[in-house]
Design a protein around this motif. Sequence first.
Motif, mmCIF file in Angstrom:
data_model
loop_
_atom_site.group_PDB
_atom_site.id
_atom_site.type_symbol
_atom_site.label_atom_id
_atom_site.label_comp_id
_atom_site.label_asym_id
_atom_site.label_seq_id
_atom_site.Cartn_x
_atom_site.Cartn_y
_atom_site.Cartn_z
ATOM 1 N N ILE A 91 107.590 65.374 11.363
ATOM 2 C CA ILE A 91 106.465 66.290 11.575
ATOM 3 C C ILE A 91 105.770 65.987 12.893
ATOM 4 O O ILE A 91 105.403 66.915 13.642
ATOM 5 N N LYS A 92 105.598 64.705 13.216
ATOM 6 C CA LYS A 92 104.989 64.346 14.506
ATOM 7 C C LYS A 92 105.846 64.843 15.663
ATOM 8 O O LYS A 92 105.333 65.385 16.644
ATOM 9 N N LEU A 93 107.152 64.679 15.551
ATOM 10 C CA LEU A 93 108.058 65.143 16.589
ATOM 11 C C LEU A 93 108.001 66.665 16.735
ATOM 12 O O LEU A 93 107.967 67.191 17.849
ATOM 13 N N LEU A 94 107.963 67.377 15.601
ATOM 14 C CA LEU A 94 107.863 68.833 15.659
ATOM 15 C C LEU A 94 106.550 69.287 16.279
ATOM 16 O O LEU A 94 106.522 70.244 17.068
ATOM 17 N N ASP A 151 97.409 58.591 11.966
ATOM 18 C CA ASP A 151 98.081 58.698 10.676
ATOM 19 C C ASP A 151 97.870 60.106 10.140
ATOM 20 O O ASP A 151 96.748 60.513 9.867
ATOM 21 N N ILE A 152 98.963 60.863 10.008
ATOM 22 C CA ILE A 152 98.845 62.229 9.521
ATOM 23 C C ILE A 152 99.424 62.375 8.116
ATOM 24 O O ILE A 152 99.710 63.469 7.674
#
Length: 85
Positions: free
Chosen positions: A5-8, A79-80
Amino acid sequence: MVYIIKLLLIIILFLVIYVWNKFAPKFVVKSLANSLRYINNKKEPTKFDLDFENGVILLFQLFYWVGFILFAYAIITNDISHLLR
């Protein structure tokens, strides 16, 4: 899952900034310069011309890329996991 998700998020942000930098700064600076040229053609005593349009465009683009780097850093370091619930 969190890393994907962070990469997206970073890829989407990159694409938005890339498309924005491709069109928006050039349009804004060129339209401002053209309007100033049009106004100053009517008034002859003051000659103001943006000879450094490309420098201003590069400055705007650099501003947005620095913003992208800061947002990407914030996405990576925060932190997500609470968003995944």
